[in-house]
Design a protein around this motif. Structure first.
Motif, PDB file in Angstrom:
ATOM      1  N   UNK A   1       0.835  -1.207   0.000  1.00 28.06           N
ATOM      2  CA  UNK A   1       0.000   0.000   0.000  1.00 28.06           C
ATOM      3  C   UNK A   1       0.869   1.255   0.000  1.00 28.06           C
ATOM      4  N   UNK A   2       1.964   1.237   0.741  1.00 28.55           N
ATOM      5  CA  UNK A   2       2.906   2.355   0.711  1.00 28.55           C
ATOM      6  C   UNK A   2       3.494   2.537  -0.687  1.00 28.55           C
ATOM      7  N   UNK A   3       3.840   1.444  -1.338  1.00 24.95           N
ATOM      8  CA  UNK A   3       4.408   1.517  -2.684  1.00 24.95           C
ATOM      9  C   UNK A   3       3.388   2.072  -3.680  1.00 24.95           C
ATOM     10  N   UNK A   4       2.107   1.792  -3.463  1.00 28.11           N
ATOM     11  CA  UNK A   4       1.068   2.391  -4.309  1.00 28.11           C
ATOM     12  C   UNK A   4       1.179   3.909  -4.257  1.00 28.11           C
ATOM     13  N   UNK A   5       1.347   4.450  -3.067  1.00 27.53           N
ATOM     14  CA  UNK A   5       1.415   5.904  -2.908  1.00 27.53           C
ATOM     15  C   UNK A   5       2.769   6.473  -3.315  1.00 27.53           C
ATOM     16  N   UNK A   6       3.850   5.754  -2.996  1.00 25.21           N
ATOM     17  CA  UNK A   6       5.193   6.297  -3.192  1.00 25.21           C
ATOM     18  C   UNK A   6       5.777   6.015  -4.569  1.00 25.21           C
ATOM     19  N   UNK A   7       5.290   4.990  -5.244  1.00 22.00           N
ATOM     20  CA  UNK A   7       5.841   4.627  -6.545  1.00 22.00           C
ATOM     21  C   UNK A   7       7.003   3.662  -6.407  1.00 22.00           C
ATOM     22  N   UNK A   8       7.707   3.446  -7.509  1.00 18.16           N
ATOM     23  CA  UNK A   8       8.758   2.440  -7.560  1.00 18.16           C
ATOM     24  C   UNK A   8      10.120   2.889  -7.095  1.00 18.16           C
ATOM     25  N   UNK A   9      10.311   4.159  -6.908  1.00 16.92           N
ATOM     26  CA  UNK A   9      11.611   4.653  -6.469  1.00 16.92           C
ATOM     27  C   UNK A   9      12.530   4.959  -7.642  1.00 16.92           C
ATOM     28  N   UNK A  10      13.778   5.209  -7.311  1.00 17.65           N
ATOM     29  CA  UNK A  10      14.756   5.665  -8.303  1.00 17.65           C
ATOM     30  C   UNK A  10      15.117   4.603  -9.322  1.00 17.65           C
ATOM     31  N   UNK A  11      15.110   3.352  -8.908  1.00 17.33           N
ATOM     32  CA  UNK A  11      15.557   2.262  -9.784  1.00 17.33           C
ATOM     33  C   UNK A  11      14.355   1.420 -10.205  1.00 17.33           C
ATOM     34  N   UNK A  12      13.573   1.908 -11.142  1.00 23.44           N
ATOM     35  CA  UNK A  12      12.420   1.156 -11.636  1.00 23.44           C
ATOM     36  C   UNK A  12      12.261   1.393 -13.129  1.00 23.44           C
ATOM     37  N   UNK A  13      11.703   0.410 -13.798  1.00 21.50           N
ATOM     38  CA  UNK A  13      11.424   0.580 -15.228  1.00 21.50           C
ATOM     39  C   UNK A  13      10.384   1.674 -15.454  1.00 21.50           C
ATOM     40  N   UNK A  14       9.446   1.815 -14.547  1.00 17.72           N
ATOM     41  CA  UNK A  14       8.459   2.886 -14.673  1.00 17.72           C
ATOM     42  C   UNK A  14       9.149   4.245 -14.776  1.00 17.72           C
ATOM     43  N   UNK A  15      10.105   4.485 -13.923  1.00 15.66           N
ATOM     44  CA  UNK A  15      10.833   5.756 -13.938  1.00 15.66           C
ATOM     45  C   UNK A  15      11.647   5.906 -15.222  1.00 15.66           C
ATOM     46  N   UNK A  16      12.284   4.847 -15.642  1.00 16.49           N
ATOM     47  CA  UNK A  16      13.077   4.869 -16.865  1.00 16.49           C
ATOM     48  C   UNK A  16      12.196   5.146 -18.095  1.00 16.49           C
ATOM     49  N   UNK A  17      11.033   4.517 -18.143  1.00 20.78           N
ATOM     50  CA  UNK A  17      10.121   4.713 -19.279  1.00 20.78           C
ATOM     51  C   UNK A  17       9.508   6.122 -19.262  1.00 20.78           C
ATOM     52  N   UNK A  18       9.311   6.678 -18.083  1.00 21.90           N
ATOM     53  CA  UNK A  18       8.769   8.039 -17.972  1.00 21.90           C
ATOM     54  C   UNK A  18       9.740   9.062 -18.525  1.00 21.90           C
ATOM     55  N   UNK A  19      11.040   8.811 -18.397  1.00 21.35           N
ATOM     56  CA  UNK A  19      12.056   9.743 -18.903  1.00 21.35           C
ATOM     57  C   UNK A  19      12.119   9.735 -20.423  1.00 21.35           C
ATOM     58  N   UNK A  20      11.817   8.604 -21.028  1.00 22.68           N
ATOM     59  CA  UNK A  20      11.952   8.464 -22.494  1.00 22.68           C
ATOM     60  C   UNK A  20      10.910   9.263 -23.239  1.00 22.68           C
TER      61      UNK A  20
END
Length: 132
Positions: free
Chosen positions: A113-132
């Motif tokens: 539930x915390x991860x739902x609110x906080x997201x994947x953090x610095x090392x995640x594919x979600x973050x990498x794909x968001x930058x592209x």
């Protein structure tokens, strides 16, 4: 080290570490149910039974969380899975989590539930794909 450095640099990294470690341990529950590894005294669950569905979610949801792909929706589903697991399998045994074996389910529920609110953090594919 200053508090601002902890918050801005290390907090997102440690969030990723929490996500990865929790997902690795969680995924082991799925591999045990579905693949028999590590070996378990319990037989494999019947296909499409509740334990089988839980095993599929643990295995594939855990894998997605390890790499940080679709982190928020996956963590939401897994948090719900752990809440349901607690109330269906553990709570009927005893009121106290330490006696009913449900303390891990509660902890997973709230970590996810915390991860739902906080997201994947610095090392995640979600973050990498968001930058592209």
């Amino acid at each position: 080290m200053k508090t601002t450095q902890l918050e801005s640099v290390w907090a997102p990294r440690l969030l990723s570490v929490l996500r990865i470690v929790a997902a690795l341990i969680f995924m082991a529950h799925g591999t045990q149910k579905l693949l028999g590894f590590p070996a378990s005294p319990n037989p494999a669950p019947a296909a499409f039974s509740l334990p089988w569905i839980a095993g599929v979610l643990e295995l594939f949801g855990g894998a997605l969380l390890i790499v940080g792909l679709f982190t928020r929706p996956v963590a939401f589903v897994l948090s719900g899975l752990m809440a349901a697991a607690y109330w269906i399998a553990h709570a009927p045994r005893s009121f106290y989590p330490v006696l009913n074996g449900g303390d891990a389910a509660i902890l997973y529920c709230f970590v996810f539930l915390y991860i739902v609110a906080a997201g994947g953090g610095a090392w995640s594919l979600d973050r990498l794909l968001r930058r592209s």
